[in-house]
Scaffold this active site. Structure first.
Site, PDB file in Angstrom:
ATOM      1  N   TYR A   1      -3.024  -5.391   5.571  1.00  0.00           N
ATOM      2  CA  TYR A   1      -2.460  -5.919   4.338  1.00  0.00           C
ATOM      3  C   TYR A   1      -2.276  -7.416   4.570  1.00  0.00           C
ATOM      4  O   TYR A   1      -1.262  -7.866   5.099  1.00  0.00           O
ATOM      5  CB  TYR A   1      -1.140  -5.218   3.989  1.00  0.00           C
TER       6      TYR A   1
ATOM      7  N   ASP B   1      -6.277  -4.530   1.624  1.00  0.00           N
ATOM      8  CA  ASP B   1      -6.063  -5.594   0.656  1.00  0.00           C
ATOM      9  C   ASP B   1      -6.127  -6.899   1.430  1.00  0.00           C
ATOM     10  O   ASP B   1      -5.162  -7.290   2.089  1.00  0.00           O
ATOM     11  CB  ASP B   1      -4.704  -5.401  -0.024  1.00  0.00           C
TER      12      ASP B   1
ATOM     13  N   HIS C   1      -3.595  -1.864  -7.886  1.00  0.00           N
ATOM     14  CA  HIS C   1      -4.884  -1.782  -7.201  1.00  0.00           C
ATOM     15  C   HIS C   1      -5.491  -0.399  -7.426  1.00  0.00           C
ATOM     16  O   HIS C   1      -4.764   0.573  -7.687  1.00  0.00           O
ATOM     17  CB  HIS C   1      -4.722  -1.960  -5.689  1.00  0.00           C
TER      18      HIS C   1
END
Length: 253
Positions: A105, A144, A241
């Site tokens: 992340y 991500d 997302h």
């Protein structure tokens, strides 16, 4: 082998809705999660047949990653080799016989790029980690990554230039990784396809498909021949997302 990555924007929140059904339907061999937003003991998640690994942020309700895997890995590593980047639970590495699996992340550089130096430092340490591991066997990075690499990866490229996630610095840094021997699996399989993985909650962005492609599976070039398919599952809801998928041809030993 089917791999899924999804920034759920709060695992406890999405579990209260349709996460279990989505998880079961996707039936991934490895399911990676970003932005869990929880601490140890704050969730009791029953996923029969899966081993669960969590990396928690020190700050409550913030960041965090997890991996759920059917096959127990040989080794599990939490964080990176620089402790400056290990306070927010952003990285997990699993070692399997045929490859390394990393979920990330990646830090958002924030408005006016006020956190860009931290973000660039994180990328440098993560890239070095990946390059080191790839000398041993193929590396798969997912997550991500908080960057839309090229104009095709963002709906409004001109108005977003130099905004966090579409700054010249972040895009160039991602190019550095690819140029050092890694492949963006979705763009490799779909060179010209326009598909997004994140939409703002504002301005009906998802309904209008005004999105960004910032969620990735990146594969080291010594594993590129394992790539069978890569996709963005933008019909799956529950977060700002959507999940992304990678299918690998892993020979059973």
């Amino acid at each position: 082998m089917k791999l899924i990555s999804w920034n759920v924007n709060g695992l406890r929140a999405v579990v209260k809705h349709d996460f279990k059904n989505i998880f079961d339907q996707l039936d991934a061999d490895i399911f990676c999660i970003q932005e869990t937003k929880l601490q140890e003991g704050q969730i009791d998640l029953e996923l029969p047949g899966y081993h669960q690994y969590f990396n928690y942020a020190e700050k409550k309700g913030y960041s965090g990653t997890a991996i759920f895997t059917k096959t127990e890995p040989l080794n599990v590593t939490y964080g990176l080799e620089d402790e400056d980047f290990n306070h927010e639970g952003r990285t997990i590495t699993l070692e399997y016989p045929d490859f390394y699996m990393i979920t990330s992340y990646t830090p958002n550089s924030q408005q006016k790029l006020k956190r860009i130096d931290f973000r660039m430092g994180y990328d440098d340490v993560l890239w070095a980690h990946m390059q080191k591991l790839s000398k041993d066997k193929p590396v798969v990075l997912c997550g991500d990554l908080n960057v839309a690499h090229n104009e095709i990866d963002i709906k409004n490229d001109k108005t977003n230039h130099q905004n966090p996630g579409f700054s010249d610095q972040e895009r160039a840094k991602f190019s550095e990784l690819l140029d050092s021997g890694f492949t963006d699996s979705f763009r490799y399989m779909h060179p010209d396809e326009v598909k997004y993985s994140w939409w703002s909650y504002r301005f009906n962005a998802r309904q209008n498909n005004a999105g960004w492609r910032i969620d990735y599976f990146v594969v080291s070039n010594n594993g590129k021949d394992m790539i069978q398919n890569a996709d963005i599952l933008n019909d799956v809801y529950g977060s700002d997302h959507c999940p992304v998928e990678l299918d690998l041809d892993i020979k059973e030993k």
